[in-house]
Structures are given as C-alpha cells and as structure tokens.
Design an enzyme around this catalytic site. Sequence first.
Site, PDB file in Angstrom:
ATOM      1  N   ASP A 162     -14.507 -11.188 -19.261  1.00 14.60           N
ATOM      2  CA  ASP A 162     -15.623 -12.211 -19.515  1.00 14.60           C
ATOM      3  C   ASP A 162     -16.757 -11.801 -20.633  1.00 14.60           C
ATOM      4  OD1 ASP A 162     -17.728 -13.755 -18.517  1.00 14.60           O
ATOM      5  OD2 ASP A 162     -18.633 -12.473 -17.302  1.00 14.60           O
ATOM      6  N   ASN A 411     -11.067  -1.579 -16.311  1.00 13.88           N
ATOM      7  CA  ASN A 411     -12.109  -2.336 -15.455  1.00 13.88           C
ATOM      8  C   ASN A 411     -11.737  -3.478 -14.679  1.00 13.88           C
ATOM      9  OD1 ASN A 411     -15.089  -3.114 -14.839  1.00 13.88           O
ATOM     10  ND2 ASN A 411     -14.286  -5.097 -15.752  1.00 13.88           N
ATOM     11  N   GLU A 412     -11.642  -3.169 -13.337  1.00  7.91           N
ATOM     12  CA  GLU A 412     -11.359  -4.339 -12.338  1.00  7.91           C
ATOM     13  C   GLU A 412      -9.948  -4.830 -12.768  1.00  7.91           C
ATOM     14  OE1 GLU A 412     -14.200  -7.497 -12.465  1.00  7.91           O
ATOM     15  OE2 GLU A 412     -15.706  -6.415 -11.229  1.00  7.91           O
ATOM     16  N   ASN A 465     -17.545  -2.390  -8.653  1.00  8.41           N
ATOM     17  CA  ASN A 465     -18.453  -3.528  -8.954  1.00  8.41           C
ATOM     18  C   ASN A 465     -18.534  -4.509  -7.547  1.00  8.41           C
ATOM     19  OD1 ASN A 465     -18.002  -2.345 -11.394  1.00  8.41           O
ATOM     20  ND2 ASN A 465     -16.709  -3.857 -12.573  1.00  8.41           N
ATOM     21  N   TYR A 467     -20.753  -8.020  -5.889  1.00  9.81           N
ATOM     22  CA  TYR A 467     -21.652  -9.098  -6.369  1.00  9.81           C
ATOM     23  C   TYR A 467     -21.723  -9.732  -5.081  1.00  9.81           C
ATOM     24  CZ  TYR A 467     -21.099  -8.339 -11.140  1.00  9.81           C
ATOM     25  OH  TYR A 467     -20.989  -7.614 -12.503  1.00  9.81           O
ATOM     26  N   TYR A 471     -21.399 -13.650  -5.929  1.00  7.29           N
ATOM     27  CA  TYR A 471     -20.426 -14.626  -6.011  1.00  7.29           C
ATOM     28  C   TYR A 471     -19.868 -15.002  -4.637  1.00  7.29           C
ATOM     29  CZ  TYR A 471     -19.596 -13.785 -10.987  1.00  7.29           C
ATOM     30  OH  TYR A 471     -19.650 -13.597 -12.378  1.00  7.29           O
ATOM     31  N   GLU A 502     -20.976  -1.913 -11.242  1.00  6.99           N
ATOM     32  CA  GLU A 502     -21.994  -3.416 -11.314  1.00  6.99           C
ATOM     33  C   GLU A 502     -22.464  -3.924 -10.170  1.00  6.99           C
ATOM     34  OE1 GLU A 502     -19.171  -6.153 -13.250  1.00  6.99           O
ATOM     35  OE2 GLU A 502     -18.447  -4.761 -14.910  1.00  6.99           O
ATOM     36  N   TRP A 548     -25.385  -4.669 -13.661  1.00  4.44           N
ATOM     37  CA  TRP A 548     -24.852  -5.501 -14.550  1.00  4.44           C
ATOM     38  C   TRP A 548     -25.835  -6.962 -15.039  1.00  4.44           C
ATOM     39  CZ3 TRP A 548     -20.709  -4.588 -17.473  1.00  4.44           C
ATOM     40  CH2 TRP A 548     -20.390  -5.577 -18.096  1.00  4.44           C
ATOM     41  N   LYS A 567     -26.591 -12.140 -16.879  1.00  4.72           N
ATOM     42  CA  LYS A 567     -27.045 -11.297 -15.874  1.00  4.72           C
ATOM     43  C   LYS A 567     -28.026 -10.226 -16.371  1.00  4.72           C
ATOM     44  CE  LYS A 567     -23.400 -12.154 -12.744  1.00  4.72           C
ATOM     45  NZ  LYS A 567     -22.215 -12.797 -13.595  1.00  4.72           N
TER      46      LYS A 567
HETATM   47  C1  GCB Z   1     -17.279  -8.256 -13.468  1.00  3.08           C
HETATM   48  C2  GCB Z   1     -16.902  -7.802 -14.861  1.00  3.08           C
HETATM   49  C3  GCB Z   1     -17.653  -8.065 -15.870  1.00  3.08           C
HETATM   50  C4  GCB Z   1     -18.423  -9.619 -15.764  1.00  3.08           C
HETATM   51  C5  GCB Z   1     -18.963  -9.347 -14.502  1.00  3.08           C
HETATM   52  C6  GCB Z   1     -19.558 -10.871 -14.228  1.00  3.08           C
HETATM   53  O1  GCB Z   1     -16.803  -7.881 -12.407  1.00  3.08           O
HETATM   54  O2  GCB Z   1     -16.416  -6.418 -14.779  1.00  3.08           O
HETATM   55  O3  GCB Z   1     -16.901  -7.866 -17.069  1.00  3.08           O
HETATM   56  O4  GCB Z   1     -19.221  -9.935 -16.907  1.00  3.08           O
HETATM   57  O5  GCB Z   1     -18.259  -9.277 -13.528  1.00  3.08           O
HETATM   58  O6  GCB Z   1     -20.960 -11.052 -14.833  1.00  3.08           O
HETATM   59  O7  GCB Z   1     -19.072 -11.710 -13.744  1.00  3.08           O
END
Ligand code: GCB
Length: 606
Positions: A162, A411-412, A465, A467, A471, A502, A548, A567
């Site tokens: 991303d 990462n992820e 990470n 959200y 999300y 994150e 993040w 973000k």
């Molecule tokens: C994540 C990723 C990061 C993205 C972020 C997002 O989990 O590690 O690279 O930018 O989410 O904002 O969706």
Amino acid sequence: MLRPQDTSTRERKNLNGLWRFTLDQQGEGRTAKWFTGSLPHAREMAVPASFNDIAADAAVRDYFGDVWYQRTVWVPRGWDGRRIVLHFESATHRATVWVNDVEVVSHEGGYTPFEADITDHVQAGEEVRITVCVNNTLSFQSIPPGVIEDTPAGKRQRYWHDFFNYAGIHRTVWLYATDPTHLADVTVVTALDGADGVVTYVAEASGEAETTVVLRDASGVEVATATGSEGALTVPDVHKWAPGDGYLYDLEVRLERGGAVLDSYHQSVGVRTVRVDGIRFLINEEPFSFTGFGKHEDIPVIGKGHSDAFLLHDFELLKWIGANSFRTSHYPYSEEVLDYADRQGMVLIDETAAVGLNMGLGGGIFGGQGYKTFSPETANDATREVHAQAIRELIARDKNHPSVVLWSIANEPESETEEAEDYFRPLFDVARAADPTRPVGFVNVMLAPHGKCRVSQFGDVLMLNRYYGWYTQTGDLEAAELAWEEELTAWAGDGKPIIITEYGADTYPGLHSVVAGNPWSEEYQIEYLDMNHRVFDRIDAVVGEQMWNFADFTTTSGIMRVGGNKKGAFTRDRQPKAAAHALRRRWRTDLRPPEPFAVDPNTNRE
Ligand code: GCB
C-alpha cells in the site's frame, strides 16, 4: 561493507546532482549497449530522488522497466595508486553499473547499498563515464513482489503493498579511495558489566596489517585501546546509550604496517543492551515501552529520495509529539536516518522490504487476486533466497546501530498456512545467524489472528497490525473495542511482549463531525485512537504502540484511497491533524498537568 567516510586515510567524492536520464521504453538499451556512449534522448534527472514525480507526465510516473542514468566524473589526481570504489547507497529495485564500457556490478534489492572496486578501470586525473541501468519491475522473485499483467490496454504493473512503487537512485552515490590494504568490515557488540561497558569488536582487513583500536568518549577523551583484529574493550563508568539519550563513543579502527597508518575508520558506538524477558522488552535491563509510528520515506516531488531537511524536520515532529521510536516500514531507510536516530536516542524497529507477500489482502469484496501467495509459480524457493539475502544485507548494513533494537523480517505476509510456516522458519534462522544479539520478529496481519497464525511462534516479540474500527466494525467503536480486546487478550496468553505496530484510521484533514462515529473525520481519528489506547492500557503484555502512520503518503490510486493513504497524524506536508495533538497529550508525559492535590478534609476546609 563499510559506509564511505572521510578520514585521515580515506577520501570521498559525492556524485549527487543532475545526471542524464532516459526511460528505455522499448527495452533496447542493453542490446544497443547504451553504456558505450552518451545516452540517447536523455533529459536530466536529480540524484537522489525518485524519478516518478519529477516530470509532469503519467508515462514517467507509472513507468516500469529499465531506466538509464549517466554522468561523467573526474577521478581526483591525487588518487594514483589508491583503491578506488564506486558506491551506491541504494538503487530501487535493482541496478547494473558500467564504468566506461565495463560492467562493474549488479545488485538486486532496492534499499541496501552496493559497490564495486573500479581501480582497474579508471585513471587518477582522468574523466570516466558512469552508466547505471536501474530497473523497477516487481515479480514474484523480487522483494517486495509484484506482477506484470497483460491487459487489453497493454502491460500493467501490479503489486500488493500500500505505497507507491517509487524508483530510481534514491540515495547518495560516492566515489571513494582507500589504501589497497583496507578495512573491509567492522562489527561491534556492546554489553554492560555493572557500571562498566564492554565493547566487543571484530575488524576485517583486506590484507596483512596490524589492527589497533582506540575508543574515545563524546568529548574525544580516550577511554580504552587494544590491538588485534578482534577483542573486547572495557569502558569504566560507561555513559550508556539509552532511549532519548543518544550518547555515542567513537571507535577508531586503524590498520598499520611498519608504523604507517594504512587505514583509519571511525565507527560510532552506543553502549546498550537489548533483551526480551517474558512479556517485557528490556533496553539496558529496563522495561521499554514504544511510542511512535510506522513511517514511510515519502516526500512531495522527490518521492523516496533522501532529504536531510525532511529527516531533521520529521525528528523534530517526533520529539514534539513524544514519540520515542518508529518502524522503518516497509523497507530499510536511508543510512542518514539510522545515523541520526543513533545520535538522537530514537529507538528503531528495522524492517526488510518484504511487504505484500499476501494474496489474501487487496482482493476483498471486489474479487480475489487470482494468485496463491506461496507456490512453485509465485513466491517460491527463489523468492525465499532473495528474501534471505535482503535480511542478510539489512543486518550487515545496520548491525552497529544502537538505535536498532528489533529486526522485522516481513510486514503482513500470509502467515496462516503451512506453506507460510515452511517459508518463514528458515528466514528466522537467517536473521538469528546474522545477528544473535537482537530480538527478531515479523509483523502479523489481521487475516491471521491468534490461533491461526503459524509464523508468530518463531518471533521473540509479537508485532500486530490491527484496524478494528476501521476495516472492520467501521464506525462502531464499541463493537471494535470488544473484538479487539478479545483478540489481544488471546495473544497476551502467548507470554511474549506485544508491540502494536499499526493501528490507524484514514482522516481527511479539515473534515469535521459533531457526532461521534463518523469515519474520515478528524474527530473519528481521535475517538479511534482513544479506543485503541483503552484496550492497550488494559493488557500488560502490550509494550508498544506505533500508530499508522506518521504522515499521509502516496499510494496507487483506487477507491480506498483519496489522493493516497490518509492515516497520517500529520499531512504529507507535515501539518498536524487534531489527532497529532491528542497523541502528544498521551505520549508527552512531561506536558501532562500535575496530579490534582489530594484534599485532606482535616487540614483543608476550602
Ligand atoms: C497495513 C499495511 C500498511 C497499509 C495499512 C493501511 O496493514 O501494513 O502498509 O498502509 O495497512 O492503511 O491499510
């Protein structure tokens, strides 16, 4: 490989500036041997910078394939008899270099340095032509991965991370000279022994010579000395390197022969220890709690090009907000960043460019990716070897930085499958073999929650990470709080320190909402952070929160992104959103109002 520097025996020439530049749209440059003469159809291009945003032209911005850089340089007259090296701090994602007509080096990986000994191809006092073919195409055998797809409209580059695939010569290019007998590498490891520090060193030389080391404190006073290519120095009553106190000693390593100094190199040394103990992350045997961000190297116009001015400004903002740490998401940052973090006492989680190894992400409700993450045709054994090399090069480059306390090898990635487990197990071994002194981990994604993830078992630390409330449970922070706490409680049961690497909510600066629960508003970003912080504060194993992102950044365009990822606590041009002030109130303990007086009913009758 040692970072180029000027010393009593070494001399550098900086090759930054305007280079000639051309896109190789037909892919003909190599067969036509463009390196043998002046580049055809060349325009000028800034180094260091990403080439993408310099021209006001989508064909340049979205270009993938070979691009060519070229310049000439005079080799200093005084360098006769010296070993002459051409050094690139990075070229994204791979490069081949020619000096005049001779190919001197090729390198895979966009964020680590490489160099070539070009002594045999140049003459002191003469001009040489340097040509670099940089290629930014991503494949399943590159880190990060991507694919070129044939579409009715032609070929398109697709990738699963991303952030925008900025490319070019992002960091400084050096020409430098040493004696033919030179230091090839220096490694330091530090320990504490009561009030004393212990600095263990290993110096690798290219030829026969005596090694002498001198350790000086920050005011230049000699505190310890030794001879031999390896050894240990004791620093009585050491001034430790610690978060917020970037105290550095200077280790001068000298190669001598018959009383003459052939090489002298200065390695800065921060004396500190790092260790995981149960759910605690210890720096100098004291529990450390991470506050800060995942960042990006992402700046208007120059993209991922390094800028000293932005480096300093970003650190000022980090200090202003009370961040004691950040993650170099999602690739190794410029070495200037690492050096400055050492001096500032900033704590770093240092990450490879292994991002996007997850076909489960990005498909979402609009359909799957059509690829399996790990398979003989996609991420396979060859990918793992490139990934292993990326880990080795990161650690080789950054092993001596006291600011780096933890390696993040990816990462992820997909981590819930057997294939993922098989892919990652040996990579943890690679990291630990390269550096037995620091904890190692990887960053886990929401698709592989506790109980499903098969890779977190290998890490010393859990990096998550999440959200919830963005999300998932979008706009419903009550539901998010319950779900998040339930998952985090399960992770806490693993008995490892947890760093939330994150958590964040896209926020359009200036968009406001008087009612709660309104995603994209500045108020929602604060409500979202508050919810997360309540959860973190209830779980002892959480030893860090890195929001993040530090600042808004550029991504590919799409319906999930409004002019990039929003973000950031700061906008892309580094203006604070309301959330930045909220984070500052949480993280800057020195700015908190004093506790209210306890009122003694007997003595205070007001
Ligand atoms: C994540 C990723 C990061 C993205 C972020 C997002 O989990 O590690 O690279 O930018 O989410 O904002 O969706």
